[in-house]
Enzyme design. Sequence first.
Site, PDB file in Angstrom:
ATOM      1  N   GLN A 116      -2.319   5.570   0.229  1.00 41.56           N
ATOM      2  CA  GLN A 116      -2.579   4.297  -0.498  1.00 41.56           C
ATOM      3  C   GLN A 116      -2.859   4.334  -2.051  1.00 41.56           C
ATOM      4  O   GLN A 116      -2.803   5.322  -2.671  1.00 41.56           O
ATOM      5  CB  GLN A 116      -3.894   3.539   0.016  1.00 41.56           C
ATOM      6  CG  GLN A 116      -3.838   3.034   1.479  1.00 41.56           C
ATOM      7  CD  GLN A 116      -4.985   2.137   1.742  1.00 41.56           C
ATOM      8  OE1 GLN A 116      -6.071   2.578   2.414  1.00 41.56           O
ATOM      9  NE2 GLN A 116      -4.922   1.050   1.437  1.00 41.56           N
ATOM     10  N   HIS A 117      -2.399   3.226  -2.782  1.00 41.57           N
ATOM     11  CA  HIS A 117      -2.915   2.942  -4.154  1.00 41.57           C
ATOM     12  C   HIS A 117      -1.836   3.548  -5.207  1.00 41.57           C
ATOM     13  O   HIS A 117      -1.982   2.966  -6.304  1.00 41.57           O
ATOM     14  CB  HIS A 117      -4.293   3.519  -4.485  1.00 41.57           C
ATOM     15  CG  HIS A 117      -5.286   3.119  -3.529  1.00 41.57           C
ATOM     16  ND1 HIS A 117      -5.656   1.679  -3.467  1.00 41.57           N
ATOM     17  CD2 HIS A 117      -6.503   3.785  -2.864  1.00 41.57           C
ATOM     18  CE1 HIS A 117      -6.720   1.743  -2.593  1.00 41.57           C
ATOM     19  NE2 HIS A 117      -7.052   3.068  -1.994  1.00 41.57           N
TER      20      HIS A 117
ATOM     21  N   ASP B   1      -2.187   4.659   4.722  1.00 40.33           N
ATOM     22  CA  ASP B   1      -2.475   5.890   5.611  1.00 40.33           C
ATOM     23  C   ASP B   1      -3.595   5.622   6.567  1.00 40.33           C
ATOM     24  O   ASP B   1      -3.526   5.834   7.824  1.00 40.33           O
ATOM     25  CB  ASP B   1      -2.884   7.225   5.003  1.00 40.33           C
ATOM     26  CG  ASP B   1      -3.608   6.768   3.788  1.00 40.33           C
ATOM     27  OD1 ASP B   1      -4.378   5.829   3.632  1.00 40.33           O
ATOM     28  OD2 ASP B   1      -4.006   8.102   2.816  1.00 40.33           O
TER      29      ASP B   1
END
Length: 465
Positions: free
Chosen positions: A71-72, A226
């Site tokens: 992520q991110h 994820d």
Amino acid sequence: MALVAGVDSSTQACKVVVRDAETGAPVRTGRAAHPDGTQCPPSRWWEALQAALADAGGLDGVTAISVGAQQHGMVCLDEAGEVVRPALLWNDTRSAQAAADLIIEFGGAERWAQAVGSVPVASFTATKLRWLAEHEPHHAAATAAVCLPHDWLTWRLGGSSVLDSLVTDRSDASGTGYWSPAAGQYRHDLLRMALGHDAGVPMVLGPSDPAGTTGTGVLIGPGAGDNAAAALGLGAEPGDVIVSIGTSGTVFSVARVPAADGTGIVAGFADATGVFLPLVCTLNAARVLAATARMLGVSVDALSQLALQAPPGSGGLVMVPYLEGERTPNEPDATGAIHGLTLGNSTPAHLARAAVEGMLCALADGLDALIEQGTEPSRIILIGGGAKSQAVQRIAPSVLGRPVAVPPDGEYVAEGAARQAAWALTGQRPEWTMEGVRRYDGPPQPFVRERYAQARLRFLSRLSL
């Protein structure tokens, strides 16, 4: 037999699983490494995906594929669809000050929580965009669109270079800091606040919406972050709490209502099925075990054996495991510490157990935060590389205060992506069965948590001086 493929493009590696679309039976797997570090050219993810697919025997017979990923991460694209600079990953903490500035500028943590379900920390995409605007303004000015690792890989699988064809899903969009899970909408005002100007963002697909096809006609699923992919891979339902011990440590649950925690401890993410995934993340998890094993000059397996030789509480030895800074609590510049060292507990076994207990105590704090947000745990599922440790499995019930279920070792992010691919292919969420789940129980040892809390409080109070 129709086959589906699931991809996990994680921090450290790309993993591919190929499954029977109807039963979920494993057919073949593949893997390729990613470069180390906290930033990465997205081209390296693509190269690893191609290598992992080749290692898995290619896409012969595969009818659908979906990508789960870390992520991110900030992937900035120019008007031609070219990557502007190497992507900053979730574990890059250089934007910690940017996060603090954005919180103040928008009117405080509670307002952020109400707007997007989460309070920005250095891992979030929005904070990385602010860092980019302040430190690399030429790259910020060149940014015409922003996407995430799984978005970019999905886009590349579809063969497009048109920014308008970028897509994402609810789970990954909810980790940007400028998309609201509760409202199901982007907050372009927050994107502009971060980057300094507006930019294109991926269209958010539903849980089973196709994202297109590859050049050879393989259906592409929407993908997921994820943790959401892992929950889908495990077949998690509301009430299930998943404790994942990987590069980072995460504690998350499937919930029917969105979270909005003004303290910033619980991130109010969305899941991959259409509901929500409140989550607490720590930066330090399995690497705490690896680092302690390295200090002792033993393998991680030997560390596990040592830890089980020491008594609960490690004879008063406590490790505060902030070895890479920390996200929860938000102390990006913190370091680790050991408290209570005496002649009696200065043994390898005591240090090994203190490392296991310290890591688990940090995750137990996350479980407490979820409960405060309304989670009612019916089952705790322990997964991740760190969950392979016998010491972790046997000590976890006493620290978490509840029995734990440990499923067979698997690539659950990739498994979730494969389930999602089957869902997109058939229109029905697969009900694949899981066998071999082991259950561990043991008496709670609340004094372990109490000593850890005291040591952590002393440690954090020194940081604030």
